[in-house]
Design an enzyme around this catalytic site. Structure first.
Site, short mmCIF file in Angstrom:
data_model
loop_
_atom_site.label_atom_id
_atom_site.label_comp_id
_atom_site.label_asym_id
_atom_site.label_seq_id
_atom_site.Cartn_x
_atom_site.Cartn_y
_atom_site.Cartn_z
N LYS A 276 3.03 7.15 6.85
CA LYS A 276 2.84 6.23 5.71
C LYS A 276 2.33 7.01 4.51
CE LYS A 276 1.22 1.65 4.53
NZ LYS A 276 2.39 0.84 4.78
N PHE B 96 0.80 -1.23 0.00
CA PHE B 96 0.00 0.00 0.00
C PHE B 96 0.83 1.28 0.00
CE2 PHE B 96 -2.91 -3.04 2.23
CZ PHE B 96 -3.83 -3.14 1.20
N ASP C 120 -2.96 -7.97 4.95
CA ASP C 120 -1.50 -7.82 4.87
C ASP C 120 -0.82 -8.17 6.20
OD1 ASP C 120 0.86 -7.30 3.55
OD2 ASP C 120 0.75 -5.13 3.75
#
Length: 376
Positions: free
Chosen positions: A80, A64, A176
């Site tokens: 992130k 991602f 994930d």
């Protein structure tokens, strides 16, 4: 001017809409917060915090996006930067999803503290953990995790994942689960990270399975890749792979060697014979034999079954307890068998001793009688 009653009604509606948006069921481990939501940062703030997303600040990368270390107002943060995939939600929808994710609170989940949505730039701001991730501790740290820490990490990360599956409405599928997404606090207590990212991308599963990072792909359920159908059972498979990595200290794919495929057929014979040498991380000096059995049992049911036969995270916890009770019973039976064997051995020894004594007495009587006859 609105009346007091109307104002109260409007406030009530606002509260209810936020509760519906959260969609989280109550849990004894839910950490409630008085915060009204995550803080909104500007792109300029976060770029400055990460030295303009310098590679020196890069902590890791996944399907991602990339994670950078940054500092805002003297506080260390993990930032992130989401990849700008074409299926990334629109700005308004993304902000709604961010509010939903930030409202999910549990002591074994990483808290989302802020975000930035400016045009093509979408970033999430999370708490930074100096002990980094489980992946870092297993493969890059100079110090080895002892057995007790590994068991605590396994149990607590399972609780975090169980919360996402069982206590959120609708259930949150992580997609994930891997050692790099299990972050460790100062006391090495685990926090599951990146649990809400699948909500931001309509084709989230594709980004994971087609990730250029081979280590990420190794955790993905092969049945899900084959069928294109992902569920909470896909997370259960990934969790099993992560447990295997935790006890062996080996990455799922190591120098081109598939450790998961190597382990799959060996687990059953290891459980049958209770021989675990092939599965023990060589950096560990001691481990608990009973707990190792339970770990391998859990790994087996997670990775060696089709999705419908895998247990849920809730049932996995129950299975772990049942295996423990089964092992205790087995241990008790073994102890009783050993005791019975020892009692039998003692009885035989006593019998032999008595027979020897009787022979001695008999021989003495025979000799005495013979001697008396000779005297006469």
């Amino acid at each position: 001017m609105a009346s007091r009653r109307e104002r109260r009604r409007n406030e009530s509606r606002g509260t209810n809409s936020f509760t519906d948006l959260r969609g989280s069921r109550s849990s004894p481990e839910l950490n409630r917060s008085t915060s009204i939501g995550p803080r909104q940062y500007s792109y300029q703030q976060l770029a400055k915090a990460t030295n303009h997303f310098s590679s020196n600040n890069l902590l890791g990368e996944g399907g991602f996006g990339q994670v950078y270390m940054g500092s805002v107002d003297g506080q260390s943060l993990a930032i992130k930067k989401l990849k700008n995939h074409r299926d990334l939600q629109s700005q308004g929808k993304l902000q709604d999803e961010i509010i939903v994710v930030s409202s999910v609170r549990h002591k074994n989940l990483v808290e989302l503290v802020g975000y930035c949505v400016e045009g093509a730039d979408k970033l999430l701001v999370l708490k930074y953990f100096p002990n980094k991730s489980l992946g870092y501790q297993l493969h890059e740290s100079e110090e080895s995790l002892d057995w007790k820490k590994r068991m605590d990490i396994a149990k607590s990360s399972a609780r975090g994942l169980e919360y996402l599956h069982e206590h959120c409405d609708p259930s949150v599928i992580h997609l994930d689960i891997k050692s790099d997404n299990i972050l460790l606090d100062d006391d090495f207590k685990p926090k599951v990270a990146d649990f809400g990212l699948a909500r931001f991308f309509s084709e989230a599963a594709t980004h994971i399975s087609e990730s250029a990072i081979m280590g990420t792909k190794a955790y993905v359920d092969p049945y899900a890749i084959k069928t294109g159908q992902y569920s909470v059972k896909s997370d259960v498979y990934s969790f099993g792979v992560m447990l295997l990595e935790l006890i062996t200290g080996r990455r799922p794919i190591e120098n081109g060697f598939d450790v998961v495929e190597w382990a799959k057929p060996k687990i059953k014979s290891a459980l049958r014979n209770e021989e675990f040498e092939d599965f023990v991380d060589y950096t560990m000096h001691i481990f608990d034999h009973g707990e190792m059995y339970r770990m391998l049992f859990c790994i087996d049911v997670c990775i060696n079954n089709r999705p419908k036969f895998r247990p849920s995270m809730k049932k996995l916890k129950v299975l772990n307890v049942l295996v423990f009770l089964m092992m205790m019973r087995k241990k008790k039976m073994k102890k009783m068998k050993k005791k019975k064997k020892m009692m039998k051995k003692r009885f035989q020894m006593k019998r032999r001793k008595n027979l020897k004594r009787m022979r001695t007495v008999t021989m003495t009587l025979v000799i005495s009688q013979k001697w008396l006859k000779e005297e006469r």
